[in-house]
Write an enzyme that holds these catalytic residues in place. Structure first.
Site, PDB file in Angstrom:
ATOM      1  CG  ASN A  13      78.575  35.692 102.536  1.00  0.00           C
ATOM      2  OD1 ASN A  13      79.647  36.108 102.976  1.00  0.00           O
ATOM      3  ND2 ASN A  13      78.475  34.885 101.500  1.00  0.00           N
ATOM      4  NE  ARG A  87      80.711  31.545 102.784  1.00  0.00           N
ATOM      5  CZ  ARG A  87      81.038  31.681 101.529  1.00  0.00           C
ATOM      6  NH1 ARG A  87      80.496  32.615 100.801  1.00  0.00           N
ATOM      7  NH2 ARG A  87      81.914  30.889 100.982  1.00  0.00           N
ATOM      8  CG  HIS A 176      83.776  26.695  98.140  1.00  0.00           C
ATOM      9  ND1 HIS A 176      84.536  26.433  97.013  1.00  0.00           N
ATOM     10  CD2 HIS A 176      83.429  28.000  98.063  1.00  0.00           C
ATOM     11  CE1 HIS A 176      84.641  27.538  96.288  1.00  0.00           C
ATOM     12  NE2 HIS A 176      83.982  28.507  96.909  1.00  0.00           N
ATOM     13  NE  ARG A 236      89.508  32.834  94.098  1.00  0.00           N
ATOM     14  CZ  ARG A 236      88.633  32.349  94.970  1.00  0.00           C
ATOM     15  NH1 ARG A 236      89.008  31.462  95.858  1.00  0.00           N
ATOM     16  NH2 ARG A 236      87.388  32.754  94.953  1.00  0.00           N
ATOM     17  CD  GLU A 381      78.014  28.331  99.760  1.00  0.00           C
ATOM     18  OE1 GLU A 381      79.015  28.432 100.456  1.00  0.00           O
ATOM     19  OE2 GLU A 381      77.907  28.857  98.638  1.00  0.00           O
TER      20      GLU A 381
END
Ligand code: AMP
Length: 395
Positions: A13, A87, A176, A236, A381
């Site tokens: 990642n 990813r 996601h 955010r 993940e």
């Protein structure tokens, strides 16, 4: 005798200044993990956790992505990874599943920088660096957006002129995806509900998103063309009135870049509490009576509950709700508060079970009288990426 891992896949990642990695055995029983941080700076280093759990820190002062990957691959060489799964944040509308890296795929990952300027270039760097060191090692890209490619047009289109969709690919993509895919498929396995399952999934970490998943397919999700839309997050804002941008420009003379930074980096839990983007800090301050922290928590839960309720409209049938991510996996209070917002859904929480679900525990916490099932499923993940990588290569 040297320790071996059967047919391991390396999951990478690559962020703008970091690389998270995991070498995972085909049966998911063995894992080596690590993190390269502060890439490009004097403080660049790799934190590596070996097979025996031993940790080591390797200084790579000033090291780039390429140097970090050279070191990481050298650390893992003895275990002979059979493939690398990356990813990748944005797959645009071309990619609805994981694909083997080809020159065309790499070009597309780079081109999608237009819509994911912070992430896709770093992902492309990682692919190129592995290619330079091990040109024969097969690589696969697993897109965060791919799982949501099953959304119908009514969910993914914005109500703006058609030409912007046709010519510029302006639409909702969702993110996601590997997390929503993993937790919903895990719940499909664990649930005893008959027939096809419909889930509302809440991935609540530093980034937060929710999705509506029926029979293994994403039908709607809260994030849009960027990961800013939807729920309130750590830094955010989630949804704001799109008219806010012009209002701030007119009244405060803010530039679009300043507004973008404010909405992505200075808002959410951090912006409202004025304290932190970390839920633990905000929860503690709220418990000590800090009014801004209390409001931040209330807003976080209200907005999450409201979004989950609205996403239920996408599902032909609603089996239950799944919580995941650092907040969803660990905070019984937040889970409870979100479910209280959804007070018209006939949900009954088993409080004792809810309180037992933290620190990686997986399980359900609905009362037998509850209309909906409630699950905490720690996301994985890396495993999902490893699995999709092997599938894409037919291994
Ligand atoms: P993630 O991005 O999935 O690693 O999640 C990070 C978020 O999870 C941060 O806001 C953390 O404060 C939050 N988190 C981790 N542990 C807990 C906990 N025990 N209670 C509440 N929030 C937590």
């Amino acid at each position: 005798m040297p320790v071996t891992i059967s047919n391991p896949t390396l999951v990478l990642n690559c962020g703008s200044s970091s690389i998270k990695y995991a070498l995972i055995s085909a049966d998911n029983q063995v894992r080596i993990t690590g993190l390269a941080e502060n890439l490009g700076l004097d403080t660049a280093h790799i934190k590596h956790k070996g097979l025996d759990g031993n940790k080591q820190e390797i200084n790579i002062a000033g090291g780039s992505h390429k140097l970090a990957l050279q070191k990481i691959l050298a650390l893992l060489e003895q275990y002979q990874p059979i493939a690398v799964g990356h990813r990748v944040v944005h797959g645009g509308r071309e990619f609805s599943e994981a694909v083997k890296v080809t020159p065309h795929v790499l070009e597309e990952v780079k081109r999608l920088k237009i819509i994911a300027p912070l992430h896709n270039p770093a992902n492309a760097l990682g692919i190129e660096a592995v290619n330079a060191i091990y040109p024969d090692l097969p690589q696969v890209v697993v897109f965060d957006t791919a799982f949501h490619q099953t959304m119908p047009a009514k969910a993914y289109r914005y109500a703006i002129p058609k030409a912007l969709y046709d010519e510029e690919r302006i639409r909702r993509y969702g993110f996601h995806g590997t997390s929503h895919a993993y937790i919903s498929s895990r719940a499909d396995t664990l649930s005893t509900a008959e027939g096809k399952h419909g889930w509302l999934t809440a991935h609540l970490g530093n980034g937060c998103s929710a999705a509506a998943i029926y029979d293994g397919k994403s039908l709607d999700t809260s994030m849009g063309i960027t990961p800013l839309e939807g729920l309130m997050m750590g830094t955010r804002s989630g949804d704001v009135d799109p008219g806010l941008h012009i209002h701030l420009k007119r009244t405060l003379g803010m530039s679009l870049e300043e507004i973008d930074t404010m909405l992505n980096k200075q808002s959410g839990l951090l912006g409202v509490s004025g304290l932190s983007n970390d839920m633990r800090t905000v929860e503690q301050a709220a418990n000590e009576g800090n009014e801004d922290a209390k409001l931040a928590l209330e807003m976080f839960c209200y907005r999450a509950g409201k979004y989950l309720a609205s996403l239920s409209c996408a599902l032909p049938k609603l089996t239950g709700i799944i919580f995941s991510g650092g907040i969803g996996e660990n905070s019984a209070v937040i889970r409870d508060n979100i479910l209280q917002v959804m007070r018209h859904f006939d949900i009954r929480v088993d409080t004792a079970k809810n309180n037992e679900l933290y620190a990686g525990n997986e399980g359900s916490f609905h009362h037998p009288d509850s209309k909906l099932e409630l699950w905490v499923i720690p996301t994985d993940e890396e495993y999902r990426i490893a699995q999709e990588t092997r599938e894409a290569l037919g291994l």
